[in-house]
Scaffold this motif. Structure first.
Motif, PDB file in Angstrom:
ATOM      1  N   MET A  93      10.524  -4.500  14.678  1.00  0.00           N
ATOM      2  CA  MET A  93      10.850  -3.744  13.468  1.00  0.00           C
ATOM      3  C   MET A  93      12.012  -2.780  13.667  1.00  0.00           C
ATOM      4  N   TYR A 113       5.134  -5.450  16.118  1.00  0.00           N
ATOM      5  CA  TYR A 113       3.853  -6.084  15.851  1.00  0.00           C
ATOM      6  C   TYR A 113       3.615  -7.096  16.972  1.00  0.00           C
ATOM      7  N   VAL A 159       1.629 -10.533   9.816  1.00  0.00           N
ATOM      8  CA  VAL A 159       2.856 -10.029   9.187  1.00  0.00           C
ATOM      9  C   VAL A 159       4.079 -10.895   9.459  1.00  0.00           C
ATOM     10  N   GLU A 180       8.082  -9.526   4.557  1.00  0.00           N
ATOM     11  CA  GLU A 180       8.493  -8.146   4.782  1.00  0.00           C
ATOM     12  C   GLU A 180       7.275  -7.226   4.688  1.00  0.00           C
ATOM     13  N   ILE A 181       7.300  -6.189   5.509  1.00  0.00           N
ATOM     14  CA  ILE A 181       6.151  -5.311   5.623  1.00  0.00           C
ATOM     15  C   ILE A 181       6.005  -4.413   4.402  1.00  0.00           C
ATOM     16  N   ASP A 182       4.772  -4.301   3.927  1.00  0.00           N
ATOM     17  CA  ASP A 182       4.407  -3.364   2.872  1.00  0.00           C
ATOM     18  C   ASP A 182       3.208  -2.577   3.397  1.00  0.00           C
ATOM     19  N   LEU A 183       3.440  -1.322   3.780  1.00  0.00           N
ATOM     20  CA  LEU A 183       2.381  -0.548   4.434  1.00  0.00           C
ATOM     21  C   LEU A 183       1.223  -0.208   3.511  1.00  0.00           C
ATOM     22  N   ASP A 195      -0.254  -3.911   4.433  1.00  0.00           N
ATOM     23  CA  ASP A 195      -0.148  -4.400   5.810  1.00  0.00           C
ATOM     24  C   ASP A 195      -0.514  -3.307   6.804  1.00  0.00           C
TER      25      ASP A 195
END
Length: 211
Positions: free
Chosen positions: A81, A102, A109, A113-116, A119
């Motif tokens: 990341m 990660y 993931v 794309e990461i979505d906190l 995720d």
């Protein structure tokens, strides 16, 4: 054991703002991101803007190489990341770490794309802080749910593991139990003189341990 380091090494330039609303932080971030390569950390109204200098970036990139060698030689999976912004407005916290990865949660993931908000946080975060920081980064990453946090100040490596909502320092990384702290110090000491030799030597050492 510590890594020998020149006295009064300066790794970062920092600027701190206090008592900011989230909206004000985002406005500053947007404005300066377009003009600088600064990194932004925001915790409960405190904004720290960091401009990394050469020593900071060298250590950060070398630690990343150390991690990548371990991942490859151990046959693990990795999603890197870098300094991607990790923001949680609901927690009033936002981070731009030196390195984020990660590993254990790679399969969850890898394809998006990461979505906190849905995720998990990165499994491992690395921060190099050679000069003093006003941001409580232990609180920051613990609040985000980062399970393993490495801190390096130019001399000493801290391995912090999340336990009951707070970090507890460990002697070994649970992600890479093969290595001791002395192994990172030796790698960095060699790499500061010859990065290629350090990589070759460390790969060979890891392979020998696995045999």
């Amino acid at each position: 054991m510590y890594l020998d380091s020149p006295a009064k090494l300066i790794g970062e330039k920092r600027m701190t703002f206090r008592d900011l609303e989230w909206s004000s932080f985002k406005q500053i971030q947007q404005l300066l991101t377009e003009r600088t390569h600064a990194r932004f950390n925001f915790v409960d109204g405190i904004l720290e803007i960091t401009m990394p200098l050469e020593s900071h970036e060298r250590f950060a990139r070398l630690i990343e190489l150390f991690i990548r060698i371990l991942v490859v030689e151990l046959g693990l999976k990795l999603k890197t990341m870098g300094s991607t912004t990790l923001a949680r407005e609901d927690l009033l916290k936002s981070a731009e770490p030196d390195n984020g990865y990660y590993i254990q949660n790679y399969s969850r993931v890898a394809d998006h794309e990461i979505d906190l908000s849905v995720d998990p946080a990165p499994d491992l975060i690395v921060e190099v802080d050679i000069t003093h920081t006003d941001v409580n980064k232990n609180l920051l990453y613990a609040s985000l749910g980062v399970s393993e946090f490495w801190r390096f100040n130019g001399q000493a490596w801290q391995i912090l593991c999340l336990t009951d909502g707070r970090y507890v320092e460990q002697d070994k990384s649970p992600t890479f139990p093969l290595v001791e702290k002395a192994d990172l110090y030796k790698f960095l000491e060699t790499a500061l003189v010859d990065e290629v030799a350090a990589e070759v030597d460390f790969r060979q050492w890891v392979r020998q341990q696995l045999v």
